[in-house]
Write a protein that holds these residues in place. Structure first.
Motif, mmCIF file in Angstrom:
data_model
loop_
_atom_site.group_PDB
_atom_site.id
_atom_site.type_symbol
_atom_site.label_atom_id
_atom_site.label_comp_id
_atom_site.label_asym_id
_atom_site.label_seq_id
_atom_site.Cartn_x
_atom_site.Cartn_y
_atom_site.Cartn_z
ATOM 1 N N VAL A 50 41.986 59.025 36.985
ATOM 2 C CA VAL A 50 40.635 59.022 36.412
ATOM 3 C C VAL A 50 40.468 57.714 35.640
ATOM 4 O O VAL A 50 41.387 57.279 34.934
ATOM 5 C CB VAL A 50 40.406 60.221 35.468
ATOM 6 C CG1 VAL A 50 39.018 60.139 34.828
ATOM 7 C CG2 VAL A 50 40.586 61.537 36.197
ATOM 8 N N GLY A 51 39.310 57.095 35.776
ATOM 9 C CA GLY A 51 39.035 55.859 35.036
ATOM 10 C C GLY A 51 37.582 55.796 34.622
ATOM 11 O O GLY A 51 36.737 56.525 35.156
ATOM 12 N N VAL A 52 37.311 54.941 33.666
ATOM 13 C CA VAL A 52 35.935 54.737 33.218
ATOM 14 C C VAL A 52 35.675 53.240 33.130
ATOM 15 O O VAL A 52 36.492 52.479 32.632
ATOM 16 C CB VAL A 52 35.677 55.436 31.863
ATOM 17 C CG1 VAL A 52 36.605 54.917 30.781
ATOM 18 C CG2 VAL A 52 34.227 55.259 31.428
ATOM 19 N N ARG A 53 34.532 52.809 33.674
ATOM 20 C CA ARG A 53 34.080 51.420 33.582
ATOM 21 C C ARG A 53 32.925 51.346 32.584
ATOM 22 O O ARG A 53 32.055 52.218 32.572
ATOM 23 C CB ARG A 53 33.593 50.916 34.942
ATOM 24 C CG ARG A 53 34.659 50.792 36.015
ATOM 25 C CD ARG A 53 34.023 50.275 37.305
ATOM 26 N NE ARG A 53 34.968 50.164 38.402
ATOM 27 C CZ ARG A 53 35.693 49.090 38.668
ATOM 28 N NH1 ARG A 53 35.603 48.030 37.875
ATOM 29 N NH2 ARG A 53 36.523 49.058 39.690
ATOM 30 N N ARG A 66 43.765 56.283 33.834
ATOM 31 C CA ARG A 66 44.949 57.152 33.749
ATOM 32 C C ARG A 66 45.318 57.580 35.162
ATOM 33 O O ARG A 66 44.516 58.197 35.860
ATOM 34 C CB ARG A 66 44.648 58.380 32.885
ATOM 35 C CG ARG A 66 45.871 59.225 32.549
ATOM 36 C CD ARG A 66 45.463 60.359 31.610
ATOM 37 N NE ARG A 66 46.579 61.238 31.308
ATOM 38 C CZ ARG A 66 47.454 61.060 30.321
ATOM 39 N NH1 ARG A 66 47.315 60.008 29.518
ATOM 40 N NH2 ARG A 66 48.431 61.915 30.109
ATOM 41 N N GLY A 67 46.514 57.227 35.636
ATOM 42 C CA GLY A 67 46.991 57.630 36.954
ATOM 43 C C GLY A 67 46.863 56.581 38.025
ATOM 44 O O GLY A 67 47.491 56.702 39.086
ATOM 45 N N PHE A 68 46.072 55.528 37.817
ATOM 46 C CA PHE A 68 45.945 54.464 38.815
ATOM 47 C C PHE A 68 47.142 53.524 38.722
ATOM 48 O O PHE A 68 47.615 53.212 37.623
ATOM 49 C CB PHE A 68 44.668 53.649 38.590
ATOM 50 C CG PHE A 68 43.401 54.358 38.960
ATOM 51 C CD1 PHE A 68 43.083 54.576 40.293
ATOM 52 C CD2 PHE A 68 42.519 54.801 37.976
ATOM 53 C CE1 PHE A 68 41.899 55.214 40.633
ATOM 54 C CE2 PHE A 68 41.352 55.439 38.313
ATOM 55 C CZ PHE A 68 41.031 55.660 39.643
ATOM 56 N N PRO A 69 47.640 53.018 39.876
ATOM 57 C CA PRO A 69 48.688 51.997 39.848
ATOM 58 C C PRO A 69 48.170 50.732 39.156
ATOM 59 O O PRO A 69 46.986 50.407 39.239
ATOM 60 C CB PRO A 69 48.994 51.735 41.323
ATOM 61 C CG PRO A 69 48.500 52.947 42.035
ATOM 62 C CD PRO A 69 47.324 53.447 41.264
ATOM 63 N N VAL A 73 44.455 48.607 39.512
ATOM 64 C CA VAL A 73 43.525 48.335 38.412
ATOM 65 C C VAL A 73 43.231 46.838 38.327
ATOM 66 O O VAL A 73 42.081 46.422 38.152
ATOM 67 C CB VAL A 73 44.096 48.856 37.083
ATOM 68 C CG1 VAL A 73 43.207 48.438 35.912
ATOM 69 C CG2 VAL A 73 44.231 50.371 37.118
ATOM 70 N N LEU A 74 44.275 46.010 38.483
ATOM 71 C CA LEU A 74 44.069 44.571 38.410
ATOM 72 C C LEU A 74 43.175 44.078 39.544
ATOM 73 O O LEU A 74 42.301 43.230 39.341
ATOM 74 C CB LEU A 74 45.415 43.846 38.450
ATOM 75 C CG LEU A 74 46.289 43.982 37.189
ATOM 76 C CD1 LEU A 74 47.649 43.351 37.418
ATOM 77 C CD2 LEU A 74 45.602 43.340 35.992
ATOM 78 N N ALA A 75 43.394 44.621 40.755
ATOM 79 C CA ALA A 75 42.626 44.177 41.924
ATOM 80 C C ALA A 75 41.177 44.627 41.859
ATOM 81 O O ALA A 75 40.270 43.916 42.304
ATOM 82 C CB ALA A 75 43.289 44.690 43.202
ATOM 83 N N GLU A 76 40.950 45.831 41.323
ATOM 84 C CA GLU A 76 39.613 46.419 41.316
ATOM 85 C C GLU A 76 38.877 46.245 39.989
ATOM 86 O O GLU A 76 37.770 46.757 39.826
ATOM 87 C CB GLU A 76 39.715 47.922 41.628
ATOM 88 C CG GLU A 76 40.062 48.220 43.067
ATOM 89 C CD GLU A 76 38.917 47.845 43.990
ATOM 90 O OE1 GLU A 76 37.902 48.569 43.998
ATOM 91 O OE2 GLU A 76 39.015 46.817 44.692
#
Length: 710
Positions: A50-53, A66-69, A73-76
């Protein structure tokens, strides 16, 4: 999200909403809230990631995940499209182009007729592989990067954070398992995220307000200017008083007042209403007109100058932002006084120059007449009176030249201790027995470079002034000591130079002076003495001598408490020089003297005096005439006597040309004053011989003989 029917029930939805609102209400900061929300949504949905922008400038980077590699995260992280030059791609309206499906949702690019978009602008899919295989870029509203599917995430939901005006972020839910979302579950996420959007808007507003208050408080506490928030009190239509509602720390520093909040100014500063009514008028006028004003005002009750900016803070309320400018005003007054003295000095110097020419003739011929008339002659008394008047006039012009710094000094290395002690006997006779004279010589006193006669003139004038200020007797002290003027002293006293100095201080216990008297102290002809008791040139003479000697003079005086005059002269290294004794005038001479003087009367007088003593004299009316006579003379010219300032060719140029053509010719310069023609700032250049106008016959003959005998 586990396919659990309980999750879809209204009771569970209400519990989720209550838990969400509890998190939103207890959050102390945006960072804390985003962290708690991501944990909450991950636990609620069971999603792997889960993430928030949130908006940051033109872009929407991840704020919390939370949970993303980490590499995902760096690429996206950034959504803005970048062109080959590294610049952000923008549409025709200037908006940044946002990539991927996240960009579609944030920009509002969606088609609710498509099953993977909702009517509220969210995107969801429970199998991204099938979605990509069955749709085109046009179906998906834009070309997507498909990194979520490439990472193996099959279930993806993107829910926008939106106000009524625009989207400012989104929540992203990813899971590698298929079938994690349904339209009902996405609708519940949209409801919950809407609550989050409201909470975020409030939190951001609160944070903006808190930041604004902190910034204001920081400015209020740390600003160097004083700040006073006040309420005006009006009685019977008059601005009678005001109350301090708030003040900052600088207020106390600049005014010296403390504990004023809640008090009336008339209680804080008794008598201010009567002494400074214009201050109340200013504040009252601004408080009720609403028009801001900026003034510099002297507050008599505080003996202080303030620069004040006043503005209205509501009817009857005003804010005064101010600075204490007393020191600056003092420096400006000193500068104006110095400029005034400089202008008066130029005038005085010019007058003295013209008078010196006249006095040279008057005194010279009266002296010649006295030598010709007998002791019993009826004319002798009249001629003596002419000579006495001429001598007094000569003294006045010398004082004017000293004040205007247009006299030529012949400085020597001096020990002020020796000068003061050498004058002690004469000074005691001058002041009388009812004044106690104390001489306090400093130990290890450094040397100064000054004209010995002028230093004695300084001491004499100051002692006479002190004597006159103590008609009933008192104490007079003359002190010397080494001192160091630092940068702080120089910054407060214009035209002083920091460094080692020697102090000469003359103090008395006399009547003292008022501030108004001190403001005019060094002006020529200003005097507080009775008519006929003083010329007003004593202190102006001292001022000019000190300034021309590169020194500084400071006077401190209070009525009834006496006066102290401090003179600072630059300290120099070297041995004390002895002053040559005055020689008797020579009876005659036989040398050839060339006299160059544009004033006919002075030229005739000098020619007559020298001729009577046996000298052969050639008389020239200007520089060119002198060059001609020098070239035509059958006898070699032994001495050139030349005025410094002459039309067409000055004395310095004439001397140079004659000495070039006929080496060995001696030169004696004469002048009423000089403008650096033979001196630098009035200091005679080494090796040059000079005679100051007006001069007597004896002085002329003695100087001529001195030049020949060197």
């Amino acid at each position: 999200m586990e396919p659990n029917r309980l999750w879809e029930r209204e009771a569970e939805a209400r519990e989720a909403t209550i838990e969400l609102l509890r998190l939103c209400n207890k959050a102390g900061s945006l960072t804390e809230l985003m962290r708690d929300l991501v944990i909450f949504f991950q636990r609620l949905t069971g999603c792997e990631a889960v993430g928030v922008r949130l908006r940051e400038g033109d872009d929407f980077p991840y704020y919390e995940t939370r949970g993303f590699p980490e590499d995902f995260v760096l690429a996206e992280n950034h959504l803005c499209a970048i062109d080959p030059s590294g610049e952000t791609v923008r549409d025709d309206a200037g908006h940044p182009a946002l990539d991927c499906m996240c960009g579609n949702i944030l920009c509002g690019r969606f088609d609710p007729s498509k099953p993977f978009f909702t009517a509220r602008g969210s995107f969801w899919s429970s199998c991204t592989t099938e979605l990509l295989a069955s749709t085109t870029d046009a179906d998906r509203q834009a070309k997507t990067r498909n990194r979520c599917n490439g990472e193996g995430y099959e279930s993806v939901a993107l829910v926008p954070l939106r106000t009524q005006k625009e989207s400012f972020g989104l929540f992203q839910f990813n899971d590698k398992r298929r079938g994690r979302f349904t339209s009902e579950r996405v609708a519940l996420l949209e409801d919950l995220v809407d609550h989050v959007a409201i909470a975020l808007a409030k939190l951001r507003a609160d944070e903006a307000l808190r930041f604004s208050e902190e910034r204001y408080r920081s400015l209020f506490e740390n600003m160097l200017e004083g700040y006073a928030y006040c309420e005006m009190i009006v009685e019977n239509g008059e601005f009678r008083d005001f109350v301090y509602l708030d003040v900052n720390p600088a207020f106390e520093h600049l005014t010296g007042l403390s504990g004023v909040v809640g008090k009336r100014v008339t209680d804080v500063i008794p008598g201010i209403r009567e002494s400074d009514p214009e201050l109340f008028e200013l504040y009252g006028r601004v408080a009720f007109s609403g028009r801001p004003e900026r003034v510099e005002i002297y507050v008599e009750a505080m003996k202080t100058w303030f620069s004040v900016s006043v503005y209205c803070a509501g009817e009857g309320l005003f804010v005064a932002v101010f600075d204490n400018v007393t020191e600056r005003r003092k420096l400006e007054d000193q500068l104006r006084q110095s400029q005034k003295m400089e202008a008066v000095g130029r005038l005085a110097g010019g007058v003295a120059h013209d008078f010196n020419n006249l006095l040279t003739v008057i005194n010279g011929y009266s002296e010649l007449l006295l030598r010709q008339v007998g002791e019993d002659s009826t004319l002798r008394k009249e001629v003596e009176e002419i000579r006495k008047a001429g001598d007094r006039a000569s003294m006045l012009t010398r004082q004017l030249l000293a004040f205007s710094r247009r006299q030529v000094l012949q400085p020597k290395m001096l020990d002020l201790n020796a000068t003061v002690t050498g004058m002690a006997t004469m000074l005691r006779r001058l002041i009388g027995e009812d004044i106690d004279l104390r001489i306090l010589p400093g130990e290890g006193l450094g040397k100064v470079k000054a004209d010995p006669g002028q230093v004695e003139q300084i001491i004499l004038n100051l002692v006479v002034n002190s004597r006159d200020a103590m008609p009933g007797g008192g104490k007079l002290s003359i002190e010397t000591r080494n001192t160091l003027l630092d940068g702080t002293f120089s910054s407060k006293h214009p035209y002083t130079v920091a460094g080692p100095h020697v102090l000469l201080a003359v103090s008395d216990t006399g009547a003292g002076m008022s501030e108004d008297t001190q403001a005019h102290l060094f002006e020529p002809f200003f005097t507080t003495k009775e008519k006929g008791k003083g010329t007003g040139l004593g202190l102006s003479t001292v001022y000019g001598i000190v300034k021309q000697s590169q020194g500084y003079i400071h006077v401190y005086s209070e009525l009834g408490k006496g006066t102290t005059v401090k003179i600072y002269l630059p300290r120099v290294e070297g041995e004390e020089e002895t002053v040559s004794p005055v020689s008797a005038p020579a009876p005659h001479g036989t040398e050839t003297v060339l006299v160059a003087e544009d004033d006919d009367q002075i030229r005739d007088f000098v020619t007559r005096v020298l001729s009577r003593k046996g000298y052969r004299v050639l008389s020239a009316s200007d520089g060119f005439d002198a060059l001609r006579l020098c070239g035509e003379s059958a006898d070699p010219v032994d001495l050139l006597i030349t005025d410094v300032v002459m039309p067409r060719m000055g004395g310095r140029e004439l001397a140079s040309r004659i000495q070039t053509a006929k080496p060995g010719v001696r030169v004696l310069f004469v002048s009423g004053y000089t403008e650096d023609a033979i001196s630098q700032r009035g200091i005679l250049e080494a090796g040059l011989q000079f005679l100051q106008k007006p001069f007597t016959t004896d002085a002329l003959l003695r100087k001529v003989r001195e030049v020949f005998d060197r």
